[in-house]
Design an enzyme around this catalytic site. Structure first.
Site, PDB file in Angstrom:
ATOM      1  N   GLU A   1     -11.467   5.764   4.860  1.00 11.52           N
ATOM      2  CA  GLU A   1     -11.181   6.219   5.977  1.00 11.52           C
ATOM      3  C   GLU A   1     -12.169   6.671   6.792  1.00 11.52           C
ATOM      4  O   GLU A   1     -11.752   6.874   8.121  1.00 11.52           O
ATOM      5  CB  GLU A   1     -10.639   7.685   5.150  1.00 11.52           C
TER       6      GLU A   1
ATOM      7  N   TYR B   1       0.830  -1.372   0.002  1.00 15.01           N
ATOM      8  CA  TYR B   1      -0.034  -0.011   0.085  1.00 15.01           C
ATOM      9  C   TYR B   1       0.733   1.315   0.097  1.00 15.01           C
ATOM     10  O   TYR B   1       0.677   2.122  -0.749  1.00 15.01           O
ATOM     11  CB  TYR B   1      -0.961  -0.165   0.957  1.00 15.01           C
TER      12      TYR B   1
ATOM     13  N   TRP C   1      -5.262   1.770  10.276  1.00 16.20           N
ATOM     14  CA  TRP C   1      -5.240   1.818   8.816  1.00 16.20           C
ATOM     15  C   TRP C   1      -5.251   0.310   8.515  1.00 16.20           C
ATOM     16  O   TRP C   1      -5.721  -0.154   7.549  1.00 16.20           O
ATOM     17  CB  TRP C   1      -4.390   2.653   7.957  1.00 16.20           C
TER      18      TRP C   1
END
Length: 185
Positions: free
Chosen positions: A40, A18, A48
């Site tokens: 988000e 990522y 995350w």
């Protein structure tokens, strides 16, 4: 030889991928911007990596983030999402995805695209903060405060300044790769 990366992403191969391929890369496509926005909002209060690990489940559960479909989710679809163990089953966040899809479409109608709307805050160009270390990377900025306030005024939910700054980082509106990160080479 291992690449030098921002310190936050070294705990897993998924995180590294990522970081290397997505984080901080400018995104101008409405579909991708919406996906990041929804992810988000689900990340609020969580890490995350938790969201990344469930990303494919989110894509399947939320019709590949088709905001037109999500904007019209009936109650039975929302109830099925609340039972889906592959995603974050927070009722307020799930309902906010529907609300946010509706608000997203309204912005498209007003500005031509969500991309045109969101990128106007940076004059269409990424802001390069050139942080030396992770300690130099903020959680919010006056600009994320401004965008958050405007999105809330337009009916969006779970779009506090921290969520918006994370979205700005994820979609390349800001470049917060640290000074010795390989992406800066």
């Amino acid at each position: 030889m291992d690449l030098i990366r921002c310190g936050w992403c070294t705990s897993s191969e998924l995180y590294k991928k990522y970081h290397d391929e997505e984080w901080g890369v400018p995104v101008y496509d409405d579909a991708s911007l919406f996906e990041f926005l929804i992810l988000e909002t689900f990340q609020a209060g969580l890490s995350w990596i938790t969201i990344l690990n469930k990303r494919e489940n989110f894509r399947a559960a939320f019709d590949h983030f088709d905001y037109k479909k999500i904007a019209n989710y009936p109650e039975d679809k929302i109830e099925s999402l609340l039972e889906d163990t592959g995603i974050i089953r927070n009722k307020l966040k799930i309902r906010s995805a529907v609300t946010n899809a509706q608000a997203f479409i309204k912005i498209q109608e007003e500005f031509g695209s969500f991309s045109d709307y969101i990128w106007k805050f940076t004059n269409g160009k990424p802001i390069d903060n050139t942080p030396k270390t992770l300690k130099d990377v903020p959680a919010t900025t006056p600009l994320s405060d401004e965008i958050s306030k405007d999105l809330k005024k337009r009916g969006f939910k779970f779009v506090g300044s921290t969520v918006i700054y994370a979205h700005m980082q994820a979609t390349g509106m800001v470049n917060d790769h640290v000074g010795d990160c390989w992406t800066r080479a």
